[in-house]
Design an enzyme around this catalytic site. Structure first.
Site, short mmCIF file in Angstrom:
data_model
loop_
_atom_site.label_atom_id
_atom_site.label_comp_id
_atom_site.label_asym_id
_atom_site.label_seq_id
_atom_site.Cartn_x
_atom_site.Cartn_y
_atom_site.Cartn_z
N LYS A 189 0.87 -1.17 0.00
CA LYS A 189 0.00 0.00 0.00
C LYS A 189 0.91 1.22 0.00
O LYS A 189 1.42 1.65 1.04
CB LYS A 189 -0.90 0.00 1.24
CG LYS A 189 -2.23 0.78 1.06
CD LYS A 189 -2.08 2.27 0.84
CE LYS A 189 -1.79 2.98 2.14
NZ LYS A 189 -1.74 4.48 1.93
N GLU A 265 9.78 1.34 11.14
CA GLU A 265 10.74 2.45 11.18
C GLU A 265 9.92 3.72 11.25
O GLU A 265 9.20 4.05 10.30
CB GLU A 265 11.65 2.44 9.95
CG GLU A 265 12.87 3.34 10.13
CD GLU A 265 12.82 4.57 9.25
OE1 GLU A 265 12.62 5.68 9.82
OE2 GLU A 265 12.97 4.45 8.04
N CYS A 299 13.49 10.86 7.22
CA CYS A 299 13.33 10.41 8.60
C CYS A 299 14.63 10.52 9.39
O CYS A 299 14.62 10.72 10.60
CB CYS A 299 12.80 8.99 8.64
SG CYS A 299 13.80 7.81 7.70
N GLU A 401 8.67 16.21 15.91
CA GLU A 401 9.20 16.07 14.55
C GLU A 401 8.43 16.99 13.60
O GLU A 401 7.20 16.93 13.53
CB GLU A 401 9.09 14.63 14.08
CG GLU A 401 9.68 14.39 12.70
CD GLU A 401 9.57 12.95 12.24
OE1 GLU A 401 10.49 12.46 11.58
OE2 GLU A 401 8.53 12.32 12.54
#
Length: 497
Positions: A189, A265, A299, A401
């Site tokens: 996906k 992750e 990331c 973040e």
């Protein structure tokens, strides 16, 4: 209905598709828009998979497990994966164009990172599956005889692959390649923001001879859409995901039903520690990359920079100058060095942090607003690279973040102070350490609470090494033999001799 990929992409308006059981499946229901972040122009209309289409994909993947794919040797699978890698490189320009249109990232980045790594992932895990060993033991039996125990790796089954939008081909194949190397089948996906390269890979899979049902793609969103239907499907045996920690939490709850394993992750609020004895120019250029590459949408990127006080002012001045030298512009122009954010929605989020920094009293060294762009880029999701100083550690801007082209720089005096600041975060994905003292480099690398610590570098990756995050930045490790652990189960075979 099945349609060749080139007809889908060149349709008017352009179409995306699902890829199920070796065939492209066009829209039967709702469509959503995929827009170019650089211009705002329509790239394609994308079908949103309903629950029945997700079920079709999972069932196709389950059937493929018991077909020719399930009877192949490791050598045969590895040979097919190498053909997939070759197929990506043969169609390099197609994948490059699709990735740039979906993400808006500069050609200078996508051509040197995204597409080559997308192909390399298949070659790396073709090598790895042929090199990994298991254990064996001889033992005495109660009747005075002997037995031999040995372990074999068996595929886990159907793997749900939920991949992100920032490095769409690279991070999707980083999961698909080891899954297939181990003999699993996959249902991918991709992000709704970047649907195209996952779809294109289906055609390469067919050309390489990968049997139908081994690689499947369903398009759509997360909650109450393809992502949720896939992660809750009882026919899925494992779920691997890269993305936000909040989404990972929701997936983990879904995976608990049926006790399915997960590999995550997740987010990060990564730190750079710049010591006074560093090569200053190397540290500035490295931080320029780690803070602003891919418009900060990495990331592993650096959002917190700690600089030892004797070089603080010089570092800030040089990084400011370097950031102001980044060039926004046409992503297809090789001279462009900074692309847009992925969407208008994400720009609103990043701008809210820019406003928050201003409200919290940050000193804006550079940036802080929307990049001024002319037509045809005026409607794109452009934003200025931004540097702040002067915020306390407890500031929201220093805790959450942001995932944009920005960083906060703070001075420190002693090594312990810098390490404590770097570790004062719920995240633990990556850190960059800049020093020419080899003893300090090893010492600090062992103390920072992260999955990967770079010394005098950033984003330098040997794909044989473990990759993943600590604390709220992830579960498990990808890369090398560690990447095979999640995709296989060990079976002990005990033979009485």
């Amino acid at each position: 209905m099945s349609t060749p990929a080139h007809q889908i992409i060149t349709a008017s308006p352009p179409q995306a598709a699902h890829f199920i059981d070796g065939r492209y499946v066009c829209a039967t229901g709702a469509l959503f828009e995929n827009r170019n972040p650089a211009t705002g122009a329509l790239v394609s209309l994308v079908p949103e998979a309903d629950e029945s289409q997700v079920d079709d994909a999972v069932r196709a993947a389950r059937r493929a497990l018991s077909g020719p794919w399930g009877r192949m040797s490791e050598q045969e699978r590895a040979a097919l994966l190498r053909k997939v890698a070759d197929g990506i490189m043969r169609r390099f320009d197609d994948f490059l164009r699709a990735e740039i249109l979906d993400t808006g990232k500069p050609k200078s980045l996508a051509a040197h990172l995204d597409i080559p790594r997308g192909a390399a992932n298949f070659n790396v895990f073709a090598d790895q599956i042929m090199a990994v060993a298991t254990e064996s033991f001889r033992m005495a039996t109660p009747n005075g005889g002997q037995a031999l125990n040995y372990a074999i790796r068996v595929p886990r089954g159907v793997i749900a692959v939920i991949s992100p939008w920032n490095l769409p081909l690279l991070l999707m194949t980083w999961k698909v390649a080891p899954a297939l190397a181990c003999g699993n089948t996959v249902v991918v996906k991709p992000s709704e923001e970047t649907p195209t390269t996952a779809m294109l890979l289906g055609e390469v899979m067919n050309e390489a001879g990968i049997p139908p049902g081994v690689y499947n793609v369903v398009q759509g969103f997360g909650p109450s859409s393809a992502g949720e239907f896939l992660t809750r499907h009882p026919g899925v045996n494992g779920i691997t995901f890269t993305g936000e920690t909040r989404t990972g939490t929701a997936i983990m709850k879904a995976a608990a039903e049926g006790v399915r394993p997960v590999s995550f992750e997740l987010g990060g609020k990564n730190a750079a520690l710049v010591f006074a004895d560093c090569d200053l120019e190397a540290a500035v250029q490295g931080t320029l990359r780690s803070a602003f590459a891919n418009c900060g949408q990495v990331c592993l990127g650096t959002e917190r920079v700690y600089v030892q006080r004797p070089i603080f002012e010089a570092f800030v001045a040089r990084l400011k100058r370097a950031a102001e030298g980044l060039k926004c512009g046409d992503p297809f122009d090789a001279s462009t060095t900074l692309g847009p954010l992925i969407s208008q929605e994400h720009r609103r989020k990043v701008l809210s942090y820019y406003e928050r920094a201003r409200a919290e009293g940050a000193e804006i060294v550079t940036g802080g607003g929307i990049a001024d762009m002319s037509s045809p880029f005026a409607s794109g999701s452009w934003i200025e690279p931004t540097i702040w100083t002067g915020l306390p550690e407890e500031s929201v801007v220093n805790r959450e973040e942001i995932f944009g082209p920005c960083c906060h720089i703070r001075p420190f005096d002693e090594e312990d102070e810098a390490v404590a600041a770097a570790n004062d975060s719920p995240y633990g994905l990556a850190a960059a350490i800049w020093t020419q003292d080899v003893r300090r480099a090893h010492r600090v690398a062992s103390r920072v609470e992260v999955g990967i610590a770079w010394v005098n570098s950033w984003f330098l990756r040997d794909l044989r090494t473990p990759f993943g995050g600590s604390k709220q930045s992830g579960i498990g490790r990808e890369g090398g033999v560690h990447g095979l652990e999640f995709y296989t189960e060990l079976r002990n075979v005990c033979v009485q001799l």
